[in-house]
Design an enzyme around this catalytic site. Structure first.
Site, PDB file in Angstrom:
ATOM      1  N   ASP A 112       0.853  -1.181   0.000  1.00 36.41           N
ATOM      2  CA  ASP A 112       0.000   0.000   0.000  1.00 36.41           C
ATOM      3  C   ASP A 112       0.892   1.236   0.000  1.00 36.41           C
ATOM      4  O   ASP A 112       1.873   1.296   0.751  1.00 36.41           O
ATOM      5  CB  ASP A 112      -0.894   0.028   1.237  1.00 36.41           C
ATOM      6  CG  ASP A 112      -1.913  -1.103   1.243  1.00 36.41           C
ATOM      7  OD1 ASP A 112      -2.021  -1.816   0.227  1.00 36.41           O
ATOM      8  OD2 ASP A 112      -2.596  -1.270   2.267  1.00 36.41           O
ATOM      9  N   ASP A 165     -15.442  -4.120  -0.039  1.00 38.69           N
ATOM     10  CA  ASP A 165     -14.889  -3.933   1.297  1.00 38.69           C
ATOM     11  C   ASP A 165     -16.055  -3.769   2.260  1.00 38.69           C
ATOM     12  O   ASP A 165     -16.856  -2.831   2.118  1.00 38.69           O
ATOM     13  CB  ASP A 165     -13.988  -2.704   1.341  1.00 38.69           C
ATOM     14  CG  ASP A 165     -12.915  -2.755   0.257  1.00 38.69           C
ATOM     15  OD1 ASP A 165     -12.409  -3.854  -0.009  1.00 38.69           O
ATOM     16  OD2 ASP A 165     -12.602  -1.693  -0.314  1.00 38.69           O
TER      17      ASP A 165
END
Length: 245
Positions: A8, A129
């Site tokens: 990330d 998500d």
């Protein structure tokens, strides 16, 4: 099953978050390119990358870094974060990214999903998500009233072939993946499913492989040392997904 080590990116740095909370961002590696190359050396052939800045702004904030990894590591890059229109999809695909993920855009713009699925096929994925079973968006900052199963059904109907499911409560916590929700998802749709969030150790990889999932994203477990990437690739059957986009 494909193992996708994760990087990330926030402000050009390799970071990890706890449960998607941007305030918990902490650096986990010195250099993204070197880290990606080490993943390749350990047997990975895909890498999962997220533009955390892009997830908040909806723009290509760290694009040069992602393209460098795609060009110089031998890894196929799966990329999410801030991808919310066809122009951005085309930009990344034309610059070497193998698979792009629609997240917030998939919830807000069904037409974009349908058009993109028809245009890009296997190169497109949708990230679902979930927080308490409900879909979150905008970098996980907003929770909708749409359940993860309903979202999955909509995406399948729109032609999407790959879903990436994250239980936000487990992300970065090393508490194990949400096998119950993943199994329910597998029963609900016929899409390829990539598990994300909570993976800690080899037993988790074995459990996901046994359930016939397409892939597993591993982040915190690799950086903290609770999971060995070479062992994970082997446990997943050594599958590289090379015949895929």
């Amino acid at each position: 099953m494909i193992i996708l080590p994760a990087i990330d990116i926030q402000g050009g740095q390799c970071v990890r978050l706890y449960r998607g909370d941007f305030a918990t961002a902490h650096r986990v590696a010195e250099d993204a390119l070197d880290t990606a190359r080490s993943f390749y050396a350990d047997g990975a052939r895909w890498i999962h990358m997220v533009d955390l800045d892009g997830a908040r702004t909806g723009r290509r904030e760290n694009a040069p870094l992602f393209l460098e990894v795609a060009e110089k590591t031998g890894l196929q890059v799966e990329l999410g974060g801030g991808i919310r229109d066809r122009e951005t999809l085309e930009y990344y695909f034309s610059h070497g990214v193998s698979r792009c993920i629609l997240g917030s855009a998939a919830l807000k713009d069904p037409a974009l999903v349908k058009e993109s699925a028809a245009a890009y096929g296997e190169r497109l994925a949708v990230g679902i998500d979930a927080k308490d079973g409900m879909v979150a968006a905008e970098g996980w900052l907003k929770v909708s009233r749409v359940s993860y199963l309903e979202m999955a059904r909509r995406m399948e109907e729109a032609g999407v072939r790959t879903l990436i499911f994250t239980d936000i409560a487990r992300d970065g916590m090393l508490g194990g993946p949400n096998l119950e929700q993943l199994e329910e998802l597998s029963r609900t749709v016929s899409c390829r499913i990539i598990a994300s969030g909570g993976i800690k150790e080899l037993a988790d990889i074995e459990a996901l492989t046994a359930r016939g999932l397409y892939g597993a994203i591993c982040g915190k477990s690799l950086y903290s040392g609770t999971l060995n990437l070479r062992e994970a690739v082997a446990a997943a059957g050594g599958y590289t997904g090379k015949e895929q986009p």
